[in-house]
Enzyme design. Structure first.
Site, short mmCIF file in Angstrom:
data_model
loop_
_atom_site.label_atom_id
_atom_site.label_comp_id
_atom_site.label_asym_id
_atom_site.label_seq_id
_atom_site.Cartn_x
_atom_site.Cartn_y
_atom_site.Cartn_z
N GLY A 37 45.80 62.94 -43.33
CA GLY A 37 45.87 63.53 -44.61
C GLY A 37 46.27 65.17 -44.68
CB SER A 76 43.26 53.22 -41.89
OG SER A 76 44.07 52.79 -40.91
CE LYS A 92 36.64 56.37 -31.63
NZ LYS A 92 36.72 57.68 -30.96
CG ASN A 100 29.90 55.10 -38.87
OD1 ASN A 100 28.83 54.65 -37.99
ND2 ASN A 100 30.67 55.77 -38.25
N GLY A 103 26.87 50.72 -43.23
CA GLY A 103 25.67 51.27 -43.14
C GLY A 103 25.25 51.96 -44.08
CE1 TYR A 146 46.63 50.46 -41.20
CE2 TYR A 146 48.31 48.49 -41.55
CZ TYR A 146 47.68 49.43 -42.18
OH TYR A 146 47.34 50.00 -43.36
CE LYS A 150 43.81 49.17 -43.04
NZ LYS A 150 42.89 50.16 -43.77
#
Length: 323
Positions: A37, A76, A92, A100, A103, A146, A150
């Protein structure tokens, strides 16, 4: 005021989603580790009272203080150059990262929408691709990091939906383009336009007979917005079914840019999909959505954006921080 967390908020799609939700009156929290990004995509939002930015890797534990109504997981790497160079980070963010987010959603009682991809269909044997198609993916091929990240992300999201009763939404995104794409990200549209602007020949893989269907980013964002606010928990394709061969697309770019360069052929990468076209029946019937921006109109806007980039940006090669 509704509060929304957008992971990958400094990326191409994430930044456009930040814009949209600010416009809709939300308090927007963007999270990005900036591995692919760019803060330039969201710097215009920093002065706003209802925008926050967390420089953080979603694959590590995440904490956001206060209430949260929605979480959009868009973090991603998303282009072949990215996930071939940073394969482990790609895996990851689709596994630890979604865990995460889910959660956090449970704790906050928030609705989660995840960015999945047409890549879950792999090199498809069914055309166009409906959501019921299970795909043709090579899990150990170079693109597998990838595709499988996904696919796992979808499975994990549905598990939280069925086991914990979490409100979840899954968007399968097909080829999308528009301003803020990285010129050097390896995808065909910025590659072609970048080559034209630099006076280089346009490089296509194989004979250019493989097909893609390109959706302008504003149309995609509208589809995602409608899906988030719908009550449909299963995957929905969002993309433009207007299919074109890569060779024809290259010729369109040559015409648009007025370059005197020609199309040249390079060897086809491993597991490169031969056909890609969404079946958007569900998006039409459930969301009342279909793309509105023609390719000619969208390409013109995108070309104007790329023309405005600095010479440094135009010649910068893809780079990634070491993690």
């Amino acid at each position: 005021m509704k509060r929304i967390l957008i992971t990958g908020g400094a990326g191409f799609l994430g930044s456009h989603l930040c814009d949209r939700f600010i416009k809709e009156g939300y308090h927007v929290i963007a999270m990005d580790n900036l591995i692919t990004g760019d803060l330039k995509n969201i710097e215009h939002l920093f002065k706003l009272e209802h925008f926050e930015f967390y420089h953080h890797d979603v694959s590590k534990f995440i904490h956001v203080p206060g209430e949260l109504d929605y979480i959009l997981h868009f973090a991603s790497p998303a282009s072949p150059i990215d996930y071939l160079k940073i394969p482990i980070q790609t895996l990851k963010v689709g596994s630890l990262g979604i865990h995460n987010c889910l959660g956090l959603a449970r704790v906050k009682n928030a609705r989660v929408l995840i960015a999945s991809t047409s890549e879950v269909y792999g090199d498809p044997t069914v055309h166009p691709q409906p959501e019921e198609y299970w795909g043709n993916v090579n899990p150990v091929g170079p693109r597998g990091v990838y595709d499988e990240a996904k696919r796992f992300q979808e499975a994990m999201t549905m598990a939280y939906h069925t086991y914990h009763g979490l409100e979840t939404r899954i968007v399968r995104i097909f080829n999308t383009y528009g301003p803020r794409m990285r010129l050097n990200d390896g995808r065909v549209l910025p590659a072609f336009i970048g080559q034209a602007l630099r006076g280089e020949d346009l490089t296509m893989f194989g004979d250019g007979s493989q097909t893609r269907a390109f959706c302008f980013v504003d149309d995609l964002v509208e589809g995602i917005y409608r899906l988030l606010l719908s009550d449909y928990p299963h995957p929905v394709n969002i993309g433009n079914p207007d299919e074109i061969t890569i060779k024809e697309f290259g010729e369109e770019i040559i015409k648009l840019t007025g370059t005197s360069q020609k199309l040249i052929s390079l060897p086809l990468p491993t597991d490169d999909p031969k056909q890609r076209k969404p079946d958007i029946t569900k998006a039409k019937s459930i969301l009342g959505w279909e793309p509105k921006v023609s390719r000619a109109e969208g390409l013109k806007i995108t070309y104007e954006y790329f023309k405005s980039l600095s010479p440094e940006d135009l010649h910068r090669m893809a780079h990634h921080k070491e993690f």
